[in-house]
Design a protein around this motif. Structure first.
Motif, mmCIF file in Angstrom:
data_model
loop_
_atom_site.group_PDB
_atom_site.id
_atom_site.type_symbol
_atom_site.label_atom_id
_atom_site.label_comp_id
_atom_site.label_asym_id
_atom_site.label_seq_id
_atom_site.Cartn_x
_atom_site.Cartn_y
_atom_site.Cartn_z
ATOM 1 N N VAL A 93 9.686 -23.760 1.610
ATOM 2 C CA VAL A 93 8.938 -24.045 0.375
ATOM 3 C C VAL A 93 7.787 -23.053 0.304
ATOM 4 C CG1 VAL A 93 7.474 -25.731 -0.806
ATOM 5 C CG2 VAL A 93 9.583 -26.472 0.338
ATOM 6 N N GLU A 94 7.681 -22.391 -0.844
ATOM 7 C CA GLU A 94 6.624 -21.408 -1.061
ATOM 8 C C GLU A 94 6.086 -21.591 -2.478
ATOM 9 O OE1 GLU A 94 6.169 -16.718 -0.134
ATOM 10 O OE2 GLU A 94 7.912 -17.268 -1.341
ATOM 11 N N HIS A 95 4.776 -21.605 -2.601
ATOM 12 C CA HIS A 95 4.132 -21.794 -3.909
ATOM 13 C C HIS A 95 4.636 -23.080 -4.580
ATOM 14 C CE1 HIS A 95 2.510 -17.821 -3.411
ATOM 15 N NE2 HIS A 95 3.728 -17.297 -3.372
ATOM 16 N N GLY A 96 4.868 -24.123 -3.785
ATOM 17 C CA GLY A 96 5.254 -25.424 -4.328
ATOM 18 C C GLY A 96 6.678 -25.529 -4.823
ATOM 19 N N GLU A 97 7.542 -24.568 -4.461
ATOM 20 C CA GLU A 97 8.933 -24.560 -4.916
ATOM 21 C C GLU A 97 9.874 -24.280 -3.747
ATOM 22 O OE1 GLU A 97 10.333 -24.988 -7.954
ATOM 23 O OE2 GLU A 97 8.434 -25.322 -8.980
ATOM 24 N N PRO A 98 11.054 -24.893 -3.746
ATOM 25 C CA PRO A 98 12.057 -24.501 -2.750
ATOM 26 C C PRO A 98 12.397 -23.021 -2.938
ATOM 27 C CG PRO A 98 12.743 -26.485 -3.926
ATOM 28 C CD PRO A 98 11.542 -25.942 -4.635
ATOM 29 N N VAL A 99 12.499 -22.286 -1.850
ATOM 30 C CA VAL A 99 12.800 -20.857 -1.917
ATOM 31 C C VAL A 99 14.318 -20.698 -1.971
ATOM 32 C CG1 VAL A 99 12.550 -18.603 -0.818
ATOM 33 C CG2 VAL A 99 10.702 -20.289 -0.644
ATOM 34 N N LEU A 100 14.809 -20.554 -3.185
ATOM 35 C CA LEU A 100 16.235 -20.345 -3.421
ATOM 36 C C LEU A 100 16.416 -19.024 -4.163
ATOM 37 C CD1 LEU A 100 17.190 -23.927 -4.632
ATOM 38 C CD2 LEU A 100 17.807 -22.882 -2.442
ATOM 39 N N GLY A 101 17.580 -18.429 -4.004
ATOM 40 C CA GLY A 101 17.895 -17.214 -4.732
ATOM 41 C C GLY A 101 18.085 -17.502 -6.211
ATOM 42 N N THR A 102 18.062 -16.466 -6.999
ATOM 43 C CA THR A 102 18.173 -16.585 -8.455
ATOM 44 C C THR A 102 19.368 -17.429 -8.882
ATOM 45 O OG1 THR A 102 17.125 -14.437 -8.711
ATOM 46 C CG2 THR A 102 18.384 -15.261 -10.597
ATOM 47 N N TRP A 103 20.506 -17.269 -8.225
ATOM 48 C CA TRP A 103 21.735 -17.948 -8.638
ATOM 49 C C TRP A 103 22.121 -19.072 -7.691
ATOM 50 C CZ3 TRP A 103 21.845 -16.483 -13.280
ATOM 51 C CH2 TRP A 103 21.558 -15.186 -13.642
ATOM 52 N N GLN A 104 21.179 -19.552 -6.881
ATOM 53 C CA GLN A 104 21.505 -20.613 -5.927
ATOM 54 C C GLN A 104 21.127 -21.986 -6.455
ATOM 55 O OE1 GLN A 104 19.469 -19.277 -2.328
ATOM 56 N NE2 GLN A 104 21.458 -18.758 -1.449
ATOM 57 N N GLY A 105 21.997 -22.951 -6.196
ATOM 58 C CA GLY A 105 21.735 -24.350 -6.483
ATOM 59 C C GLY A 105 22.061 -25.175 -5.248
ATOM 60 N N ILE A 106 21.543 -26.395 -5.223
ATOM 61 C CA ILE A 106 21.780 -27.321 -4.108
ATOM 62 C C ILE A 106 22.778 -28.356 -4.601
ATOM 63 C CG2 ILE A 106 20.732 -28.950 -2.490
ATOM 64 C CD1 ILE A 106 18.018 -27.500 -3.168
ATOM 65 N N TYR A 107 23.841 -28.544 -3.837
ATOM 66 C CA TYR A 107 24.926 -29.429 -4.256
ATOM 67 C C TYR A 107 25.275 -30.467 -3.208
ATOM 68 C CZ TYR A 107 25.813 -25.997 -7.874
ATOM 69 O OH TYR A 107 25.677 -25.160 -8.951
ATOM 70 N N LEU A 108 25.524 -31.685 -3.690
ATOM 71 C CA LEU A 108 26.246 -32.670 -2.898
ATOM 72 C C LEU A 108 27.720 -32.337 -3.104
ATOM 73 C CD1 LEU A 108 26.574 -35.414 -1.353
ATOM 74 C CD2 LEU A 108 26.830 -36.427 -3.617
ATOM 75 N N PHE A 109 28.467 -32.239 -2.028
ATOM 76 C CA PHE A 109 29.905 -31.972 -2.110
ATOM 77 C C PHE A 109 30.614 -33.280 -1.764
ATOM 78 C CE2 PHE A 109 33.280 -28.565 -0.783
ATOM 79 C CZ PHE A 109 34.119 -29.007 -1.780
ATOM 80 N N GLU A 110 31.023 -34.005 -2.789
ATOM 81 C CA GLU A 110 31.724 -35.284 -2.602
ATOM 82 C C GLU A 110 33.178 -34.980 -2.241
ATOM 83 O OE1 GLU A 110 32.855 -38.615 -1.808
ATOM 84 O OE2 GLU A 110 30.806 -38.692 -2.624
ATOM 85 N N HIS A 111 33.627 -35.575 -1.143
ATOM 86 C CA HIS A 111 34.987 -35.310 -0.665
ATOM 87 C C HIS A 111 35.958 -36.465 -0.922
ATOM 88 C CE1 HIS A 111 33.424 -31.707 1.087
ATOM 89 N NE2 HIS A 111 32.633 -32.364 1.903
ATOM 90 N N ARG A 112 35.480 -37.566 -1.474
ATOM 91 C CA ARG A 112 36.353 -38.701 -1.791
ATOM 92 C C ARG A 112 36.736 -38.660 -3.268
ATOM 93 N NH1 ARG A 112 36.353 -42.975 1.886
ATOM 94 N NH2 ARG A 112 38.310 -43.372 0.815
ATOM 95 N N ARG A 113 37.886 -39.229 -3.607
ATOM 96 C CA ARG A 113 38.371 -39.223 -4.993
ATOM 97 C C ARG A 113 37.648 -40.222 -5.887
ATOM 98 N NH1 ARG A 113 43.511 -41.110 -5.078
ATOM 99 N NH2 ARG A 113 43.799 -41.092 -2.855
ATOM 100 N N HIS A 114 37.221 -41.339 -5.323
ATOM 101 C CA HIS A 114 36.648 -42.416 -6.133
ATOM 102 C C HIS A 114 35.123 -42.375 -6.094
ATOM 103 C CE1 HIS A 114 40.662 -43.894 -6.626
ATOM 104 N NE2 HIS A 114 40.821 -43.898 -5.315
ATOM 105 N N ALA A 115 34.514 -42.933 -7.117
ATOM 106 C CA ALA A 115 33.057 -42.936 -7.255
ATOM 107 C C ALA A 115 32.377 -43.478 -6.000
ATOM 108 C CB ALA A 115 32.651 -43.766 -8.465
ATOM 109 N N GLN A 116 31.337 -42.782 -5.600
ATOM 110 C CA GLN A 116 30.569 -43.155 -4.425
ATOM 111 C C GLN A 116 29.081 -43.051 -4.742
ATOM 112 O OE1 GLN A 116 32.041 -43.868 -1.269
ATOM 113 N NE2 GLN A 116 34.011 -43.715 -2.298
#
Length: 139
Positions: A105-128
């Motif tokens: 974290v720098e200047h109050g923001e997560p340090v991510l690249g211009t095109w980076q996002g944070i994802y939950l990768f759900e591996h089950r077929r049904h809602a969780q």
């Protein structure tokens, strides 16, 4: 040095990548820590976390398709099927990815690249409903 902890509930409708970047950024901003370290932790064995491109949706589709091919849902292939035919493939997909991310974290923001996002990768077929723990430490 200050710390903050938060449980982020993510409702995944089906298997695939769920962008949680906005919620993570809001948590960091809310606590006013300018410089520090953010830990994002998934408390599940059939879902994981990724930092990946957030601009072109075809990247997410290609990743999801790749994992479908890499770890197919085949009831003849796996012994463990306690929660259905997508149970063991979900565990294997988690093994191949990660359940914890460390993001500066720098200047109050997560340090991510211009095109980076944070994802939950759900591996089950049904809602969780998934519990993601956010821990921020810094000053």
């Amino acid at each position: 040095m200050r710390q903050a902890l938060h449980h982020l509930r993510v409702n995944a409708r089906t298997r695939g990548l769920v962008d949680i970047s906005a919620d993570v950024r809001a948590f960091v901003r809310e606590h006013g820590i300018g410089t520090g370290l953010l830990t994002v932790f998934c408390r599940h064995t059939s879902a994981s976390l990724l930092i990946q491109e957030n601009a072109d949706p075809s990247v997410r589709r290609d990743i999801e398709r790749y994992f479908d091919e890499l770890v197919p849902e085949d009831p003849q292939r796996y012994e463990h099927d306690t929660e259905g035919p997508d149970d063991m493939p979900a565990h294997l997909r988690t093994v191949l990815t990660q359940t914890q991310l460390s993001i500066p974290v720098e200047h109050g923001e997560p340090v991510l690249g211009t095109w980076q996002g944070i994802y939950l990768f759900e591996h089950r077929r049904h809602a969780q409903a998934r519990d993601i723990v956010l821990h921020l430490i810094g000053e």
